[in-house]
Write a protein that holds these residues in place. Structure first.
Motif, short mmCIF file in Angstrom:
data_model
loop_
_atom_site.label_atom_id
_atom_site.label_comp_id
_atom_site.label_asym_id
_atom_site.label_seq_id
_atom_site.Cartn_x
_atom_site.Cartn_y
_atom_site.Cartn_z
N THR A 1 0.79 -1.34 -0.04
CA THR A 1 -0.08 -0.06 0.12
C THR A 1 0.71 1.12 -0.14
OG1 THR A 1 -1.73 -1.16 1.11
CG2 THR A 1 -1.58 1.06 1.24
N LEU B 1 -1.76 6.44 0.16
CA LEU B 1 -2.80 5.69 0.74
C LEU B 1 -2.91 5.10 2.23
CD1 LEU B 1 -5.50 5.04 -0.71
CD2 LEU B 1 -4.64 2.68 -1.31
N ARG B 2 -1.79 4.72 2.68
CA ARG B 2 -1.77 4.34 4.20
C ARG B 2 -2.05 5.53 5.12
NH1 ARG B 2 3.35 3.27 6.26
NH2 ARG B 2 4.10 3.24 4.15
N LEU C 1 -5.39 6.09 5.00
CA LEU C 1 -6.32 5.16 5.88
C LEU C 1 -6.19 5.65 7.22
CD1 LEU C 1 -7.44 2.30 6.61
CD2 LEU C 1 -5.05 1.50 6.38
N ASP D 1 -6.03 -6.56 1.99
CA ASP D 1 -5.39 -6.21 0.66
C ASP D 1 -5.04 -7.38 -0.26
OD1 ASP D 1 -4.36 -4.63 -1.30
OD2 ASP D 1 -2.54 -4.33 -0.12
N TYR E 1 -5.02 -7.78 -6.44
CA TYR E 1 -6.13 -7.20 -7.00
C TYR E 1 -6.61 -8.21 -7.94
CZ TYR E 1 -4.74 -2.54 -5.61
OH TYR E 1 -4.67 -1.36 -4.80
N SER F 1 -11.09 -2.56 3.13
CA SER F 1 -10.73 -3.41 2.11
C SER F 1 -10.00 -2.54 1.06
CB SER F 1 -11.79 -4.02 1.18
OG SER F 1 -12.60 -5.17 2.00
N GLU F 2 -8.66 -2.79 0.46
CA GLU F 2 -8.09 -2.11 -0.39
C GLU F 2 -8.47 -2.82 -1.71
OE1 GLU F 2 -3.75 -0.71 -2.20
OE2 GLU F 2 -3.94 -0.88 0.12
N HIS F 3 -8.66 -2.18 -2.80
CA HIS F 3 -8.86 -2.70 -4.14
C HIS F 3 -8.79 -1.77 -5.26
CE1 HIS F 3 -12.93 -0.80 -4.25
NE2 HIS F 3 -13.01 -1.14 -2.95
N ARG G 1 -11.39 6.93 -2.97
CA ARG G 1 -10.63 6.54 -4.13
C ARG G 1 -9.34 7.45 -4.13
NH1 ARG G 1 -15.92 5.99 -5.07
NH2 ARG G 1 -16.60 4.21 -5.86
N ALA H 1 -6.34 2.97 -6.97
CA ALA H 1 -6.77 2.36 -5.78
C ALA H 1 -7.95 2.89 -5.30
CB ALA H 1 -5.75 2.04 -4.80
N LEU I 1 -10.19 2.41 -1.19
CA LEU I 1 -10.19 1.98 -0.02
C LEU I 1 -11.99 1.77 0.42
CD1 LEU I 1 -7.71 3.77 2.22
CD2 LEU I 1 -7.62 1.37 1.55
#
Length: 199
Positions: A24, A28-29, A32, A124, A127, A154-156, A176, A180, A182
């Motif tokens: 990640t 993004l971390r 989160l 995670d 993908y 969920s990360e996707h 978003r 990626a 979350l």
């Protein structure tokens, strides 16, 4: 890759070249953990598909009581252990080298008390393995592993939209960022009008 905030702020983590890891991103971390805020403090946190351990170690750095790292690939788990050792993290961690769903089944089979239920869970998966999201979220929505009000993230891929509910899990937020996204769920054994993560 570095720890963003807390006790281990700015410390570097190792990754393995040539391994199909997709950590990640730092950005993004940070997003989160900005959303989770003080929920992390004192929480029992599960890091599924843990990889380098960056998410779980960030949680420990920010005050999580315990982090369960789940990673089925032995070479990656060895790397994760090195990252924990480099930060001299010896307490408040549990390592499970097994498939994510089997690890959750093991945790759910253990005696359930307020202190053993999970407060925050991050998953995670690769993908491309879309079925993993459905299998894991469906299991969590029906099990007694999660604490009342627990948060599951969920990360996707940005293009993937996950369902609004999985049993007692209710989708409350989607963030978003780049390619990626979350998706945040709340575990609600009983319906409640309160929704601190909704927009």
């Amino acid at each position: 890759m570095r720890i963003i905030a807390g006790k281990f702020r700015s410390r570097q983590l190792k990754s393995l070249k040539g391994l199909s890891l997709r950590p990640t991103s730092d950005r993004l971390r940070e997003t989160l953990f900005n959303v989770l805020g003080d929920l992390v403090v004192g929480a029992r946190f599960v890091d599924l598909f843990a990889g380098t351990g960056a998410i779980g170690i960030e949680a420990l750095s920010r005050g999580a009581r315990e982090v369960v790292f789940v990673e089925k690939h032995a070479p990656t788990m060895a790397l994760l252990k090195k990252n924990l050792e480099s930060l001299e993290i010896h307490n408040g961690v549990r390592l499970l080298t097994k498939d994510a769903l089997h690890a959750l089944e093991q945790l759910a089979a253990e005696p359930a008390t307020e202190s053993t239920r999970v407060d925050i869970l991050f998953l995670d998966p690769p993908y491309a393995e879309k079925d993993q999201y459905t299998e894991i979220l469906s299991f969590l929505g029906e099990s007694n592993l999660l604490a009342n009000g627990a948060v599951v993230i969920s990360e996707h891929l940005r293009s993937l939209e996950l369902p609004e509910t999985f049993g007692k899990l209710e989708r409350v937020r989607v963030l978003r960022q780049g390619d990626a996204a979350l998706t945040f769920y709340r575990y609600r054994p009983t319906s409640s009008p309160e929704n601190p993560h909704s927009e």
